[in-house]
Scaffold this motif. Structure first.
Motif, PDB file in Angstrom:
ATOM      1  N   THR A  71       0.833  -1.202   0.000  1.00 28.96           N
ATOM      2  CA  THR A  71       0.000   0.000   0.000  1.00 28.96           C
ATOM      3  C   THR A  71       0.866   1.250   0.000  1.00 28.96           C
ATOM      4  O   THR A  71       0.594   2.218  -0.719  1.00 28.96           O
ATOM      5  N   ARG A  72       1.912   1.235   0.813  1.00 33.08           N
ATOM      6  CA  ARG A  72       2.841   2.369   0.843  1.00 33.08           C
ATOM      7  C   ARG A  72       3.418   2.623  -0.547  1.00 33.08           C
ATOM      8  O   ARG A  72       3.450   3.759  -1.028  1.00 33.08           O
ATOM      9  N   THR A  73       3.864   1.560  -1.207  1.00 34.89           N
ATOM     10  CA  THR A  73       4.461   1.688  -2.533  1.00 34.89           C
ATOM     11  C   THR A  73       3.479   2.280  -3.539  1.00 34.89           C
ATOM     12  O   THR A  73       3.829   3.178  -4.321  1.00 34.89           O
ATOM     13  N   LYS A  74       2.244   1.797  -3.520  1.00 37.48           N
ATOM     14  CA  LYS A  74       1.244   2.262  -4.487  1.00 37.48           C
ATOM     15  C   LYS A  74       0.846   3.710  -4.244  1.00 37.48           C
ATOM     16  O   LYS A  74       0.705   4.502  -5.188  1.00 37.48           O
ATOM     17  N   VAL A  75       0.684   4.077  -2.986  1.00 34.38           N
ATOM     18  CA  VAL A  75       0.285   5.451  -2.682  1.00 34.38           C
ATOM     19  C   VAL A  75       1.423   6.414  -3.006  1.00 34.38           C
ATOM     20  O   VAL A  75       1.196   7.478  -3.602  1.00 34.38           O
ATOM     21  N   GLN A  76       2.640   6.057  -2.646  1.00 33.76           N
ATOM     22  CA  GLN A  76       3.764   6.938  -2.934  1.00 33.76           C
ATOM     23  C   GLN A  76       3.975   7.088  -4.435  1.00 33.76           C
ATOM     24  O   GLN A  76       4.335   8.166  -4.909  1.00 33.76           O
ATOM     25  N   ALA A  77       3.732   6.022  -5.198  1.00 28.98           N
ATOM     26  CA  ALA A  77       3.846   6.106  -6.656  1.00 28.98           C
ATOM     27  C   ALA A  77       2.792   7.065  -7.219  1.00 28.98           C
ATOM     28  O   ALA A  77       3.073   7.848  -8.132  1.00 28.98           O
ATOM     29  N   ALA A  78       1.586   7.014  -6.668  1.00 32.79           N
ATOM     30  CA  ALA A  78       0.521   7.910  -7.117  1.00 32.79           C
ATOM     31  C   ALA A  78       0.860   9.363  -6.797  1.00 32.79           C
ATOM     32  O   ALA A  78       0.614  10.270  -7.609  1.00 32.79           O
ATOM     33  N   ILE A  79       1.456   9.597  -5.639  1.00 36.38           N
ATOM     34  CA  ILE A  79       1.858  10.951  -5.249  1.00 36.38           C
ATOM     35  C   ILE A  79       2.932  11.481  -6.206  1.00 36.38           C
ATOM     36  O   ILE A  79       2.844  12.606  -6.710  1.00 36.38           O
ATOM     37  N   LYS A  80       3.921  10.657  -6.496  1.00 35.18           N
ATOM     38  CA  LYS A  80       5.003  11.073  -7.380  1.00 35.18           C
ATOM     39  C   LYS A  80       4.511  11.320  -8.805  1.00 35.18           C
ATOM     40  O   LYS A  80       5.082  12.133  -9.533  1.00 35.18           O
ATOM     41  N   ALA A  81       3.454  10.623  -9.191  1.00 33.81           N
ATOM     42  CA  ALA A  81       2.882  10.797 -10.531  1.00 33.81           C
ATOM     43  C   ALA A  81       1.943  11.991 -10.600  1.00 33.81           C
ATOM     44  O   ALA A  81       1.384  12.287 -11.664  1.00 33.81           O
ATOM     45  N   GLY A  82       1.779  12.678  -9.475  1.00 35.65           N
ATOM     46  CA  GLY A  82       0.896  13.836  -9.440  1.00 35.65           C
ATOM     47  C   GLY A  82      -0.576  13.491  -9.380  1.00 35.65           C
ATOM     48  O   GLY A  82      -1.439  14.318  -9.690  1.00 35.65           O
ATOM     49  N   LYS A  83      -0.877  12.246  -8.973  1.00 30.98           N
ATOM     50  CA  LYS A  83      -2.265  11.799  -8.874  1.00 30.98           C
ATOM     51  C   LYS A  83      -2.535  11.197  -7.486  1.00 30.98           C
ATOM     52  O   LYS A  83      -2.863  10.014  -7.368  1.00 30.98           O
ATOM     53  N   PRO A  84      -2.381  11.999  -6.440  1.00 28.05           N
ATOM     54  CA  PRO A  84      -2.566  11.457  -5.090  1.00 28.05           C
ATOM     55  C   PRO A  84      -4.024  11.102  -4.835  1.00 28.05           C
ATOM     56  O   PRO A  84      -4.937  11.730  -5.392  1.00 28.05           O
ATOM     57  N   ASN A 112      -3.668   3.796  10.037  1.00 31.51           N
ATOM     58  CA  ASN A 112      -4.348   5.078  10.239  1.00 31.51           C
ATOM     59  C   ASN A 112      -4.947   5.572   8.924  1.00 31.51           C
ATOM     60  O   ASN A 112      -4.458   5.235   7.836  1.00 31.51           O
ATOM     61  N   PHE A 113      -5.943   6.424   9.045  1.00 35.66           N
ATOM     62  CA  PHE A 113      -6.470   7.131   7.881  1.00 35.66           C
ATOM     63  C   PHE A 113      -5.665   8.407   7.662  1.00 35.66           C
ATOM     64  O   PHE A 113      -5.476   9.207   8.586  1.00 35.66           O
ATOM     65  N   TYR A 114      -5.205   8.608   6.407  1.00 34.12           N
ATOM     66  CA  TYR A 114      -4.485   9.823   6.029  1.00 34.12           C
ATOM     67  C   TYR A 114      -5.282  10.567   4.960  1.00 34.12           C
ATOM     68  O   TYR A 114      -5.923   9.949   4.101  1.00 34.12           O
ATOM     69  N   LEU A 115      -5.220  11.891   5.006  1.00 32.39           N
ATOM     70  CA  LEU A 115      -5.789  12.744   3.960  1.00 32.39           C
ATOM     71  C   LEU A 115      -4.638  13.407   3.205  1.00 32.39           C
ATOM     72  O   LEU A 115      -3.667  13.857   3.816  1.00 32.39           O
ATOM     73  N   PHE A 116      -4.772  13.501   1.893  1.00 31.75           N
ATOM     74  CA  PHE A 116      -3.650  13.923   1.064  1.00 31.75           C
ATOM     75  C   PHE A 116      -3.849  15.290   0.420  1.00 31.75           C
ATOM     76  O   PHE A 116      -4.968  15.687   0.080  1.00 31.75           O
ATOM     77  N   LYS A 117      -2.735  15.974   0.268  1.00 34.17           N
ATOM     78  CA  LYS A 117      -2.717  17.244  -0.435  1.00 34.17           C
ATOM     79  C   LYS A 117      -2.836  17.012  -1.935  1.00 34.17           C
ATOM     80  O   LYS A 117      -2.663  15.896  -2.418  1.00 34.17           O
ATOM     81  N   GLY A 118      -3.133  18.095  -2.668  1.00 34.92           N
ATOM     82  CA  GLY A 118      -3.127  18.018  -4.120  1.00 34.92           C
ATOM     83  C   GLY A 118      -4.398  17.491  -4.744  1.00 34.92           C
ATOM     84  O   GLY A 118      -4.396  17.085  -5.906  1.00 34.92           O
ATOM     85  N   VAL A 119      -5.504  17.492  -3.976  1.00 34.43           N
ATOM     86  CA  VAL A 119      -6.794  17.069  -4.529  1.00 34.43           C
ATOM     87  C   VAL A 119      -7.789  18.217  -4.361  1.00 34.43           C
ATOM     88  O   VAL A 119      -7.596  19.096  -3.516  1.00 34.43           O
ATOM     89  N   PRO A 120      -8.869  18.225  -5.142  1.00 31.87           N
ATOM     90  CA  PRO A 120      -9.868  19.299  -5.009  1.00 31.87           C
ATOM     91  C   PRO A 120     -10.437  19.379  -3.596  1.00 31.87           C
ATOM     92  O   PRO A 120     -10.555  18.370  -2.896  1.00 31.87           O
ATOM     93  N   LYS A 121     -10.808  20.585  -3.200  1.00 31.74           N
ATOM     94  CA  LYS A 121     -11.317  20.825  -1.857  1.00 31.74           C
ATOM     95  C   LYS A 121     -12.520  19.953  -1.530  1.00 31.74           C
ATOM     96  O   LYS A 121     -12.638  19.427  -0.417  1.00 31.74           O
ATOM     97  N   GLU A 122     -13.408  19.781  -2.508  1.00 33.07           N
ATOM     98  CA  GLU A 122     -14.610  18.990  -2.241  1.00 33.07           C
ATOM     99  C   GLU A 122     -14.273  17.519  -1.964  1.00 33.07           C
ATOM    100  O   GLU A 122     -14.961  16.844  -1.203  1.00 33.07           O
ATOM    101  N   GLN A 123     -13.173  17.013  -2.551  1.00 33.55           N
ATOM    102  CA  GLN A 123     -12.743  15.649  -2.265  1.00 33.55           C
ATOM    103  C   GLN A 123     -12.187  15.542  -0.845  1.00 33.55           C
ATOM    104  O   GLN A 123     -12.446  14.563  -0.138  1.00 33.55           O
ATOM    105  N   THR A 124     -11.419  16.541  -0.447  1.00 30.53           N
ATOM    106  CA  THR A 124     -10.904  16.553   0.929  1.00 30.53           C
ATOM    107  C   THR A 124     -12.050  16.581   1.927  1.00 30.53           C
ATOM    108  O   THR A 124     -12.042  15.840   2.927  1.00 30.53           O
TER     109      THR A 124
END
Length: 463
Positions: A102-115, A340-352
């Motif tokens: 899960t860590r690998t997949k999420v970090q890959a999505a972040i690096k690709a600009g699609k968190p 834990n549940f994490y919330l990520f930067k770089g997404v539209p406000k309504e998604q957050t």
């Protein structure tokens, strides 16, 4: 329309009164409008449905599974329930393998600009996610009295891997401590009191010796199994032997220093390996994934494992078993663990905002939190969950469900540092070298310390 009378052309309007002409024209218009509506209405309905669909906020949520018992199905069912209660939001649970996967997949999505907007990840991923400037703090989102009360309502022991620098970045959900599972029937077989599990390291060794069963020169039941493979959580098991020395831990609170070659770390792993050297535990490494199976198949009389496997073992054990806090050395102690549940930067406000709504829904209802604990064995993350009637009834029938919660008073932060994956691998490699006899504890941990220091020094502030 024309009619011919004696070589003269006479229009219909000249023959009929104006009243009838008007009715005729209006009837034609009415038919035209009716036909138009027949064709237009489906288009309008499709357009309306499309508009409604566009208003749904869709969120993909990565989540891991590290135990048996089907928590993936439970997560999916909870998401379905949330979606029904919140028609404007759709949370799509995406099973992403182990915590490391899960860590690998999420970090890959972040690096690709699609968190993703949110994910359920290892609590120990905190510092690595912070170093990527990837996650939001919950404090800034909790603007109401109700939100602030919700945020302050979790067990403090679980917040040790959820907060840093005075801010909260993770919300506890599938959280645990390590507990001792033991076979009461095997205890009776060798003359041990089934209601008195080992309370100290010395007793653990003594009991393990008595419980080890050998037939025709072959060990058919080991006294104890403590997982030590790299695919599992070897570092987590080592932490048990460290924290039981008056709360000593493998890292500092800032996540930029480790103490792999500290004498207390060496003492802990030396005792752990001695159980194998004396034949009370399998030699080499013991697999995390198969340890519960060995216990259920009575190939091991005692095991260390997460409380997250409690329901799985309760449902599948064909013998009388018990659970207990971990045996102590100078003190009791266990690292906490889980996700834990994490919330990520770089997404539209309504998604957050939608993700925040989901996290509060999952973790704020005492009955929901209690039911999750009952269904899985994970510790309910809010004290009020243990005051619910469903939990009181469950604990009355199965008091073992309270052991992990009670051990929280001796709980410590799970191993968590910057560049978690690399540093953790260094320690896990060292543990493997020690448990397989390829290196002695001092040499292996000195080398591991040097390698970790080389990575972590960049995260230490200049004094």
């Amino acid at each position: 329309m024309l009619y011919i009378f004696k070589d003269k052309y006479i229009r219909l309007s000249q023959l009929l009164p104006n009243f009838f002409i008007r009715r005729y024209k209006m009837r034609k218009i009415g038919i035209f409008l009716a036909l138009a509506l027949i064709f237009i209405m489906p288009i309008m309905q499709d357009s309306s449905a499309l508009s409604a669909a566009e208003k749904i906020i869709s969120l993909d949520m990565y989540f891991p599974v590290a135990v048996g018992g089907g928590p993936d199905k439970l997560i999916s069912a909870l998401c379905d329930q949330f979606n029904k209660e919140h028609p404007g939001i759709r949370v799509n649970p995406v099973y992403s393998g182990s915590y490391a996967d899960t860590r690998t997949k999420v970090q890959a999505a972040i690096k690709a600009g699609k968190p993703p907007a949110l994910a359920l990840m290892f609590s120990i991923d905190l510092f690595s996610l912070l170093s990527m400037d990837a996650i939001l703090d919950y404090d800034s989102l909790c603007t109401t009295k109700e939100d602030k009360e919700w945020l302050s309502g979790f067990y403090e022991g679980f917040m040790k891997n959820s907060r840093t620098g005075g801010k909260t970045y993770g919300i506890p959900w599938q959280r645990s401590t390590i507990i001792l599972y033991y076979n009461k029937d095997a205890f009776r077989e060798v003359g041990l009191d089934p209601n008195k599990p080992p309370a100290t390291w010395a007793e653990l060794e003594e009991y393990a010796k008595k419980l080890t069963k050998i037939e025709n020169g072959k060990t058919i039941r080991y006294g104890i199994e403590i997982p030590s493979d790299k695919a599992g959580y070897a570092y987590w098991m080592l932490q048990t032997f460290c924290t039981q020395q008056n709360g000593f831990n493998l890292m500092n609170e800032e996540g930029n220093e480790v103490y792999f070659n500290d004498p207390r770390t060496i003492k802990g792993i030396t005792f752990w390996k001695s159980l194998s050297d004396k034949g009370y535990q399998p030699r080499g490494t013991t697999a995390w994934a198969t340890t519960p199976t060995d216990f259920l198949e009575q190939k091991a009389a005692m095991i260390y494992h997460t409380t997250g496997n409690l329901t799985n073992i309760r449902k599948n054990a064909k013998f009388d078993f018990g659970v207990a806090m971990l045996p102590a050395d100078l003190s009791r102690g266990s690292p906490t663990g889980g996700g834990n549940f994490y919330l990520f930067k770089g997404v539209p406000k309504e998604q957050t905002e939608a993700a925040f709504t989901f996290v509060k829904w999952m973790t704020g209802d005492p009955n929901r939190v209690a039911q999750w604990s009952i269904d899985t064995g994970y510790v309910a993350t809010r004290p009020e969950a243990y005051e619910t009637q469903i939990m009181k009834d469950y604990a009355a029938k199965f008091p073992e469900a309270l052991v992990a919660r009670d051990q929280l008073k001796y709980g410590y932060a799970e191993f968590s540092v910057y560049d978690q994956g690399r540093v953790q691998k260094i320690l896990d490699d060292a543990i493997e070298l020690i448990m397989t006899g390829q290196k002695d504890p001092v040499s292996a941990l000195n080398e591991a310390q040097a390698q970790a220091d080389q990575i972590l020094k960049q995260y230490r502030k200049q004094k």
